[in-house]
Design an enzyme around this catalytic site. Structure first.
Site, PDB file in Angstrom:
ATOM      1  N   SER A 185     -92.891  42.050  20.610  1.00  0.00           N
ATOM      2  CA  SER A 185     -91.704  42.505  21.344  1.00  0.00           C
ATOM      3  C   SER A 185     -90.665  43.204  20.496  1.00  0.00           C
ATOM      4  CB  SER A 185     -91.055  41.305  22.035  1.00  0.00           C
ATOM      5  OG  SER A 185     -90.658  40.346  21.072  1.00  0.00           O
ATOM      6  N   HIS A 213     -95.677  41.431  26.714  1.00  0.00           N
ATOM      7  CA  HIS A 213     -95.284  42.842  26.601  1.00  0.00           C
ATOM      8  C   HIS A 213     -96.465  43.794  26.744  1.00  0.00           C
ATOM      9  CE1 HIS A 213     -91.057  42.207  25.462  1.00  0.00           C
ATOM     10  NE2 HIS A 213     -91.520  41.051  25.020  1.00  0.00           N
ATOM     11  N   LYS A 244     -91.156  41.386  33.050  1.00  0.00           N
ATOM     12  CA  LYS A 244     -91.141  42.681  32.364  1.00  0.00           C
ATOM     13  C   LYS A 244     -91.794  43.734  33.264  1.00  0.00           C
ATOM     14  CE  LYS A 244     -91.024  39.921  28.203  1.00  0.00           C
ATOM     15  NZ  LYS A 244     -89.580  39.783  28.071  1.00  0.00           N
TER      16      LYS A 244
END
Ligand code: PMP
Length: 401
Positions: A185, A213, A244
């Site tokens: 990240s 991610h 996300k």
């Protein structure tokens, strides 16, 4: 001595920044205008520091699904998954996640943190061993600390170092959990997952990969790094988040191990917290469907990533090791990073300011992230804001303008 003494360093830095009128931590988004624009701390900005990778937070289908769920099921479940908080939709999302990842079992958690921390803390226990990448996310560190297992760290993304540590374990490999991430990240680099899997095949152990991610970003179907590297069968547990690429909040674990269903009832972060609200589950289900129906989003994301990465490189900034939707500019001097963060805000670009110990090494980061929703013109405006930064600037010279 008081309980409060340990907070003095935080209080000191906050009051120093307050006196300069700079508020990088807990910056307030006063108005959100779109997935890529907002008014933050009084400045109208392009958002270049969210994790809204696919830009789905304002997608009409996700919003409509969430609205219907609120109207039909109310605002919250008011209970744990283990008690009254499992609605039919939570179970459906678990089935859909399992189907998407082509795994047999899935668990939905209330946050990504609850998923990654919970799985790390439950899979291994006293007498077991956890071997983890040294640059692992805080949630994984919290989990392994809680587990009671012996924790061994290996050098970030170094398969030879992992191998050395597994070799030393001897018989203990049979109760060892290996933990790595997909895309990291902070610098946007990818784990050498194929090499890790090679090592695991030779030595043994169970492998958990945090794809927080990388979901929606990598792999033919957007399943993440394990899919892209063709090693999904070698990964025992994939954990991740809805906060996300799916634009909501919540977390998951998927696996082919039948024990996963028992593990859910041993995981404290699953049991002792309320389940996700119906609207969250509904928008997440819609986003998971859109992730599959719109592979063009992934392509746009990477086009944008390339534009920002190469643009920052051309401007002479030190960016991460590879093109990625996370593009972090390393700034060695902490005060200059703070000053620049504020300049960028004034120039209309919001990025994340990350300082040690949250950043790897001793450097600070201006962490940018792109979204499929950014237009090429918006990326140009982010670059234009970076181009105005004075390379010699220092915090002491700040005029709070
Ligand atoms: N794992 C990683 C690698 C993360 O970056 C994050 C969030 N920053 C989490 C887990 C936790 O996810 P969430 O914020 O959705 O709780």
């Amino acid at each position: 001595m008081s309980l409060f003494d340990k907070f003095k360093p935080i209080i000191d830095i906050r009051s120093e920044l307050d006196s300069l009128g700079i508020m990088p931590f807990g910056a307030v988004t006063e108005k959100i205008l779109s997935p890529t624009e907002a008014i933050v701390n009084g400045h109208e900005v392009i958002l270049a520091g969210t994790n809204n990778y696919l830009g789905l937070t304002f997608d009409p289908e996700c919003i409509a699904a969430a609205k219907t769920a609120i109207e039909e099921q109310g605002t919250g479940t008011t209970g744990s998954r283990m008690a009254n908080g499992t609605f039919a939709e939570h179970v459906r999302l678990e089935q859909e996640l399992a189907g998407f990842f082509d795994k047999q079992y899935a668990i939905v958690f209330s946050t990504g943190y609850a998923a990654t921390m919970g799985m790390a803390s439950t899979l291994a226990g006293p007498g077991d061993v956890i071997v983890m990448d040294a640059d692992s996310h805080a949630s994984l560190y919290d989990g392994v600390r809680l587990s009671g297992a012996e924790v061994i760290r290996f050098r970030h993304s170094d398969a030879a170092d992992l191998e050395k540590r597994l070799r030393r374990l001897g018989e203990r490999i049979s109760n060892t959990l290996i933990i790595v991430e997909g895309i990291y990240s902070m610098l946007g680099d990818r784990a050498p997952l194929r090499e890790f899997v090679e090592v695991k095949r030779r030595y043994g152990g169970l492998l958990m990969v945090d794809e927080a991610h990388s979901l929606g970003m990598l792999g033919e179907h957007g399943r993440g790094l394990a899919e892209q590297e063709g090693v999904e069968d070698d990964v025992d547990f994939i954990v991740g988040t809805f906060s996300k690429s799916l634009g909501a909040i919540g977390g998951y674990c998927v696996s082919n191990h039948p024990q996963l269903d028992a593990i859910r009832f041993a995981t404290r972060s699953y049991i002792f917290t309320a389940s996700p609200s119906p609207s969250v589950i509904a928008s997440t289900r819609a986003a998971l469907r859109l992730l599959q129906e719109r592979p063009g989003l992934r392509k746009q994301l990477w086009d944008n990533a390339r534009q920002l990465y190469s643009g920052l490189q051309e401007l002479g900034f030190q960016v991460g090791p590879e093109v990625s939707p996370v593009v972090a500019v390393t700034v060695e001097d902490r005060d200059r990073a703070i000053f620049w963060w504020n300049q960028l805000l004034q120039q209309g670009a919001y990025v994340n300011l990350v300082m040690p110990p949250a950043s790897p090494g001793n450097n600070s980061l201006l962490r940018c992230s792109v979204s499929a929703a950014h237009t090429s013109e918006q990326i140009d405006r982010i670059l234009a804001a970076f181009a105005t930064l004075d390379k010699q600037a220092s915090l002491a010279a700040s005029d709070n303008a």
